[in-house]
Design a protein around this motif. Structure first.
Motif, PDB file in Angstrom:
ATOM      1  N   ASP A  61       0.711  -1.135   0.122  1.00 46.52           N
ATOM      2  CA  ASP A  61      -0.051   0.127   0.172  1.00 46.52           C
ATOM      3  C   ASP A  61       0.862   1.184  -0.067  1.00 46.52           C
ATOM      4  N   GLN A  62       2.109   1.162  -0.081  1.00 50.28           N
ATOM      5  CA  GLN A  62       2.968   2.079  -0.033  1.00 50.28           C
ATOM      6  C   GLN A  62       3.597   2.413  -1.475  1.00 50.28           C
ATOM      7  N   SER A  63       4.056   3.682  -1.589  1.00 52.00           N
ATOM      8  CA  SER A  63       4.499   3.895  -3.047  1.00 52.00           C
ATOM      9  C   SER A  63       6.054   4.967  -2.906  1.00 52.00           C
ATOM     10  N   LEU A 130      17.622  -9.744 -21.129  1.00 54.65           N
ATOM     11  CA  LEU A 130      17.860 -10.774 -20.094  1.00 54.65           C
ATOM     12  C   LEU A 130      17.700 -10.486 -18.831  1.00 54.65           C
ATOM     13  N   ILE A 131      17.671  -9.271 -18.319  1.00 53.14           N
ATOM     14  CA  ILE A 131      17.488  -8.842 -17.150  1.00 53.14           C
ATOM     15  C   ILE A 131      16.207  -8.164 -16.936  1.00 53.14           C
ATOM     16  N   GLY A 132      15.659  -7.264 -17.777  1.00 55.99           N
ATOM     17  CA  GLY A 132      14.685  -6.414 -17.737  1.00 55.99           C
ATOM     18  C   GLY A 132      13.192  -7.181 -17.864  1.00 55.99           C
ATOM     19  N   VAL A 133      13.159  -8.064 -18.537  1.00 60.62           N
ATOM     20  CA  VAL A 133      11.837  -8.854 -18.988  1.00 60.62           C
ATOM     21  C   VAL A 133      11.513  -9.748 -17.713  1.00 60.62           C
ATOM     22  N   PRO A 134      12.529 -10.474 -17.280  1.00 61.15           N
ATOM     23  CA  PRO A 134      12.145 -11.108 -15.796  1.00 61.15           C
ATOM     24  C   PRO A 134      11.948 -10.141 -14.736  1.00 61.15           C
ATOM     25  N   GLY A 135      12.689  -9.128 -14.855  1.00 56.88           N
ATOM     26  CA  GLY A 135      12.624  -8.005 -13.771  1.00 56.88           C
ATOM     27  C   GLY A 135      11.204  -7.536 -13.704  1.00 56.88           C
ATOM     28  N   LEU A 136      10.333  -7.402 -14.597  1.00 58.83           N
ATOM     29  CA  LEU A 136       9.124  -6.602 -14.670  1.00 58.83           C
ATOM     30  C   LEU A 136       8.118  -7.941 -14.284  1.00 58.83           C
ATOM     31  N   GLY A 137       8.559  -9.155 -14.496  1.00 55.31           N
ATOM     32  CA  GLY A 137       7.767 -10.094 -13.804  1.00 55.31           C
ATOM     33  C   GLY A 137       7.801 -10.306 -12.280  1.00 55.31           C
ATOM     34  N   LEU A 138       9.273 -10.122 -12.024  1.00 57.02           N
ATOM     35  CA  LEU A 138       9.413 -10.305 -10.260  1.00 57.02           C
ATOM     36  C   LEU A 138       8.753  -8.893  -9.784  1.00 57.02           C
ATOM     37  N   TYR A 139       8.824  -7.723 -10.348  1.00 52.74           N
ATOM     38  CA  TYR A 139       8.030  -6.703  -9.887  1.00 52.74           C
ATOM     39  C   TYR A 139       6.768  -6.808  -9.721  1.00 52.74           C
ATOM     40  N   GLY A 142       6.250  -9.272  -6.875  1.00 57.15           N
ATOM     41  CA  GLY A 142       6.366  -8.871  -5.513  1.00 57.15           C
ATOM     42  C   GLY A 142       5.330  -7.909  -5.071  1.00 57.15           C
ATOM     43  N   ARG A 143       4.503  -7.246  -5.985  1.00 53.04           N
ATOM     44  CA  ARG A 143       3.463  -6.415  -5.911  1.00 53.04           C
ATOM     45  C   ARG A 143       2.189  -7.279  -5.499  1.00 53.04           C
ATOM     46  N   ALA A 144       2.025  -8.373  -6.081  1.00 54.19           N
ATOM     47  CA  ALA A 144       1.107  -9.505  -5.644  1.00 54.19           C
ATOM     48  C   ALA A 144       1.185  -9.964  -4.310  1.00 54.19           C
ATOM     49  N   VAL A 145       2.359 -10.288  -3.850  1.00 55.73           N
ATOM     50  CA  VAL A 145       2.503 -10.871  -2.580  1.00 55.73           C
ATOM     51  C   VAL A 145       2.887  -9.871  -1.691  1.00 55.73           C
ATOM     52  N   GLY A 146       2.823  -8.505  -1.636  1.00 54.20           N
ATOM     53  CA  GLY A 146       3.062  -7.646  -0.823  1.00 54.20           C
ATOM     54  C   GLY A 146       4.404  -7.305  -0.356  1.00 54.20           C
ATOM     55  N   ILE A 147       5.351  -7.576  -1.028  1.00 53.82           N
ATOM     56  CA  ILE A 147       6.779  -7.292  -0.461  1.00 53.82           C
ATOM     57  C   ILE A 147       7.357  -6.241  -1.526  1.00 53.82           C
ATOM     58  N   THR A 148       6.585  -5.529  -2.516  1.00 52.66           N
ATOM     59  CA  THR A 148       7.176  -4.645  -3.117  1.00 52.66           C
ATOM     60  C   THR A 148       6.298  -3.343  -2.946  1.00 52.66           C
ATOM     61  N   VAL A 149       7.070  -2.090  -2.765  1.00 57.59           N
ATOM     62  CA  VAL A 149       6.219  -0.923  -2.993  1.00 57.59           C
ATOM     63  C   VAL A 149       5.825  -0.546  -4.401  1.00 57.59           C
ATOM     64  N   GLN A 150       4.688   0.380  -4.470  1.00 55.60           N
ATOM     65  CA  GLN A 150       4.582   0.894  -5.760  1.00 55.60           C
ATOM     66  C   GLN A 150       5.607   1.786  -6.225  1.00 55.60           C
ATOM     67  N   VAL A 151       6.218   1.612  -7.318  1.00 57.30           N
ATOM     68  CA  VAL A 151       7.264   2.198  -7.771  1.00 57.30           C
ATOM     69  C   VAL A 151       6.944   3.071  -8.970  1.00 57.30           C
ATOM     70  N   GLN A 152       6.870   4.572  -8.884  1.00 62.15           N
ATOM     71  CA  GLN A 152       6.460   5.318 -10.096  1.00 62.15           C
ATOM     72  C   GLN A 152       7.958   6.020 -10.624  1.00 62.15           C
ATOM     73  N   PRO A 153       8.244   5.517 -11.751  1.00 67.45           N
ATOM     74  CA  PRO A 153       9.684   5.943 -12.357  1.00 67.45           C
ATOM     75  C   PRO A 153       9.494   7.533 -12.278  1.00 67.45           C
ATOM     76  N   THR A 154       8.605   8.344 -12.503  1.00 70.35           N
ATOM     77  CA  THR A 154       8.991   9.734 -12.637  1.00 70.35           C
ATOM     78  C   THR A 154       7.688  10.474 -12.332  1.00 70.35           C
ATOM     79  N   THR A 155       7.589  11.439 -11.604  1.00 66.46           N
ATOM     80  CA  THR A 155       6.472  12.338 -11.324  1.00 66.46           C
ATOM     81  C   THR A 155       6.843  13.801 -11.776  1.00 66.46           C
ATOM     82  N   ILE A 156       7.942  13.883 -12.609  1.00 65.65           N
ATOM     83  CA  ILE A 156       8.244  15.181 -13.076  1.00 65.65           C
ATOM     84  C   ILE A 156       7.312  15.686 -14.223  1.00 65.65           C
ATOM     85  N   ASP A 157       6.753  16.790 -14.464  1.00 65.26           N
ATOM     86  CA  ASP A 157       5.837  17.402 -15.080  1.00 65.26           C
ATOM     87  C   ASP A 157       6.365  17.245 -16.784  1.00 65.26           C
TER      88      ASP A 157
END
Length: 271
Positions: A61-63, A130-139, A142-157
């Motif tokens: 529930d955190q970001s 090799l790293i990026g595609v599995p990394g998205l799946g791991l993210y 992690g969100r599904a099991v609750g061990i990863t916060v919601q990550v926003q890459p940028t909030t710059i206007d």
């Protein structure tokens, strides 16, 4: 016949530097470089994850935002962002300077050169996939099991300079992490005669540590990425493909996020 390099020491009566003293100096040097850069980030990230885990709301529930604005006024924001990028690269310059202390080119020593541009580009893109595609799946896991916060890459206007700035931020991250956490650290630990497996694991754990603020999922994901990148460097002694791979991955995340329509972001739960 005496060695020419011993002449100044003999002329002044200064005894040669012992192996123990050299090792102690290198150890202190490593702590200083890391304390000014990724080691400091790792300590803050550790405190941050402790804060998050004891704050009350579950991690799911955190970001957090990777690239937030630094000032409410756009023209000052871009100035602060550029300054932040510039000063963040000072440890990179310091690491390269220290690696060149024996007169050898530090960039050639760690393979941060354009000697093989197409090969480095191909290897970098391959590593990114090799790293990026599995990394998205791991993210997602992690969100599904609750061990990863919601990550926003940028909030710059959104401004005319937003995309160029995100490109610069991606390149900054790649240079800082790959030069310091891989090239510099692994070379120095090699100088200290650490065993190759321990060097690889140490580099990987450092990479994971400063991503802890995103949750445990990104920590483990970046440790795996660190193991792959460190092992590649151990075998090839070239950091440029790693810089390419890291830049490509960050560009996909940063710029891709900036280009996603707002309604898509809301649908995906990234707002």
């Amino acid at each position: 016949m005496s060695d020419v390099h011993d002449a100044p020491a003999q002329a002044t009566g200064t005894p040669p530097v012992s192996e123990r003293a050299l090792r102690r100096r290198l150890t202190v040097e490593i702590w200083i470089v890391l304390g000014l850069s990724l080691g400091r980030s790792g300590v803050y990230a550790l405190v941050n994850i402790l804060d998050r885990m004891t704050a009350g709301p579950p991690l799911a529930d955190q970001s957090t935002t990777i690239n937030p604005p630094l000032n409410a006024r756009p023209w000052l924001d871009v100035i602060y962002q550029v300054l932040s990028i510039g000063f963040a690269l000072i440890p990179v310059a310091l690491a390269l300077y220290l690696l060149s202390a024996n007169g050898r080119s530090a960039t050639r020593r760690i393979g941060l050169t354009f000697a093989r541009p197409w090969r480095d580009l191909g290897v970098g893109v391959g590593l990114a996939a090799l790293i990026g595609v599995p990394g998205l799946g791991l993210y997602a896991i992690g969100r599904a099991v609750g061990i990863t916060v919601q990550v926003q890459p940028t909030t710059i206007d959104d401004h005319w300079w937003t995309i160029p700035l995100l490109v610069a931020l991606a390149l900054k991250n790649a240079l800082l992490e790959e030069v310091v956490a891989v090239g510099y650290l692994m070379e120095r630990l090699r100088d200290l005669r650490w065993s190759p497996p321990v060097i690889v694991v140490t580099s990987a754990l450092l990479r994971g540590s400063y991503h802890l603020y995103q949750g445990w999922g990104p920590f483990f994901g970046n440790v795996v990425m660190g193991l792959v990148f460190a092992e590649y460097y151990r075998r090839r002694r070239r950091v440029m493909p790693l810089v390419v791979a890291h830049t490509v991955m960050d560009l996909v995340v940063f710029v891709g996020y900036a280009l996603i329509p707002d309604d898509w972001i809301s649908t995906l739960g990234l707002d």
